[in-house]
Design a protein around this motif. Structure first.
Motif, mmCIF file in Angstrom:
data_model
loop_
_atom_site.group_PDB
_atom_site.id
_atom_site.type_symbol
_atom_site.label_atom_id
_atom_site.label_comp_id
_atom_site.label_asym_id
_atom_site.label_seq_id
_atom_site.Cartn_x
_atom_site.Cartn_y
_atom_site.Cartn_z
ATOM 1 N N ARG A 15 -6.790 9.589 -8.757
ATOM 2 C CA ARG A 15 -5.996 9.769 -7.542
ATOM 3 C C ARG A 15 -5.623 8.429 -6.924
ATOM 4 O O ARG A 15 -4.471 8.202 -6.540
ATOM 5 C CB ARG A 15 -6.778 10.599 -6.535
ATOM 6 C CG ARG A 15 -6.074 10.808 -5.195
ATOM 7 C CD ARG A 15 -7.072 11.163 -4.118
ATOM 8 N NE ARG A 15 -8.040 10.091 -3.916
ATOM 9 C CZ ARG A 15 -9.251 10.270 -3.414
ATOM 10 N NH1 ARG A 15 -9.673 11.474 -3.087
ATOM 11 N NH2 ARG A 15 -10.068 9.234 -3.254
ATOM 12 N N GLU B 271 -5.786 14.940 -0.605
ATOM 13 C CA GLU B 271 -5.011 14.273 -1.634
ATOM 14 C C GLU B 271 -3.532 14.147 -1.286
ATOM 15 O O GLU B 271 -2.826 13.332 -1.868
ATOM 16 C CB GLU B 271 -5.163 15.016 -2.965
ATOM 17 C CG GLU B 271 -6.527 14.744 -3.586
ATOM 18 C CD GLU B 271 -6.771 15.567 -4.822
ATOM 19 O OE1 GLU B 271 -5.930 16.435 -5.128
ATOM 20 O OE2 GLU B 271 -7.797 15.356 -5.457
ATOM 21 N N HIS B 272 -3.053 14.947 -0.341
ATOM 22 C CA HIS B 272 -1.641 14.862 0.015
ATOM 23 C C HIS B 272 -1.328 13.614 0.813
ATOM 24 O O HIS B 272 -0.163 13.314 1.056
ATOM 25 C CB HIS B 272 -1.230 16.108 0.811
ATOM 26 C CG HIS B 272 -1.135 17.335 -0.042
ATOM 27 N ND1 HIS B 272 -2.225 18.098 -0.356
ATOM 28 C CD2 HIS B 272 -0.075 17.914 -0.650
ATOM 29 C CE1 HIS B 272 -1.850 19.111 -1.129
ATOM 30 N NE2 HIS B 272 -0.555 19.031 -1.311
ATOM 31 N N VAL C 6 -0.315 15.805 -6.911
ATOM 32 C CA VAL C 6 -1.387 16.713 -6.488
ATOM 33 C C VAL C 6 -1.534 17.852 -7.492
ATOM 34 O O VAL C 6 -2.654 18.230 -7.871
ATOM 35 C CB VAL C 6 -1.104 17.262 -5.077
ATOM 36 C CG1 VAL C 6 -2.146 18.318 -4.690
ATOM 37 C CG2 VAL C 6 -1.117 16.132 -4.057
#
Length: 264
Positions: free
Chosen positions: A136, A107-108, A116
């Motif tokens: 996301r 997710e970064h 996040v």
């Protein structure tokens, strides 16, 4: 007198290294003797050891010559400059490693830490991973569109999660991915969304410039409609009640603001 192999052995380097130092001018290359061999003396051994010591300490070869010929004060200053550059490079490499470690988490990639953390909070509330993936992807687009404002936007989202209605809505939307088309909870989700919209209007949060252009809002809305099977139904219910928009509320029905909605 020493041969090149003996010189290299005394200084603890390879013959190849000695020849390289000859080529770049760090170590003077002696003339050949009558037998056609190059021989070296103690001066060459000492200089080669100094070259090796500086190189092993991380001094770039381009600066070794400068330090070899420097006096004590200039030598100290040169070493300090190199140390400063090395520390800067270490920090850069450490930052690179940190970014790579974050990227490994998935997710970064293209997301700031604040987003996040928000997604992790949703997980903590029991929101399903399939829905979080949709969220996301939306945040990736928003963060790219308004990077300067994303942290403040996320701060408001955290405040919204303090509202039980918002938590309930997330729970419903997360499960809605598997609902049948006629599931009555769709109306329940619409009721909650309307309550949240009314509160936003009363708090003066509707109509505020969010820095996002209309074309991007249309993209976000179309993305939601494509990714969620019940998004169109929710929008249709809200439009029947006079509301328009998903990403941004475009029209506020004054007659709905005082409507008594089903309690949470």
């Amino acid at each position: 007198m020493l041969t090149i192999s003996q010189l290299a052995a005394y200084a603890g380097v390879t013959v190849r290294a000695v020849r390289h130092y000859h080529r770049i001018g760090l170590l003077p290359e002696p003339e050949r003797d009558r037998s056609g061999y190059r021989t070296y003396d103690a001066v060459a051994v000492v200089r080669l050891i100094r070259i090796r010591t500086l190189a092993d300490a991380g001094v770039p070869l381009a600066r070794v010559q400068e330090l070899l010929d420097a006096g004590p004060e200039k030598f100290t200053g040169g070493v300090q400059e190199i140390d400063k550059a090395l520390r800067a490079e270490i920090r850069r490499l450490q930052n690179t490693r940190s970014r790579l470690a974050r990227l490994a988490a998935g997710e970064h990639l293209a997301l700031p830490q604040s987003v996040v953390d928000y997604l992790d909070r949703l997980r903590g509330l029991g929101i399903g991973e399939r829905y979080i993936e949709m969220e996301r992807d939306a945040w990736i687009m928003i963060a790219a569109q308004v990077p300067h404002a994303i942290d403040s936007v996320i701060a408001r989202k955290h405040e919204e999660l303090d509202d039980p209605d918002m938590v309930k809505l997330y729970s419903l939307l997360s499960g809605a991915l598997d609902w049948p088309a006629t599931d009555p909870r769709i109306v329940e989700a619409a009721d909650i969304m309307e309550r949240l919209m009314i509160r936003a209007v009363e708090a003066g949060e509707v109509g505020v410039d969010d820095g996002i252009d209309d074309q991007f809002v249309d993209l976000m809305d179309s993305t939601m409609l494509e990714s969620s099977p019940h998004a169109a139904q929710l929008l249709a219910i809200l439009q029947e009640r006079g509301w328009r928009g998903w990403t941004r509320i475009e029209r506020v029905p004054a007659d709905r603001l005082n409507t008594e909605l089903p309690p949470p």
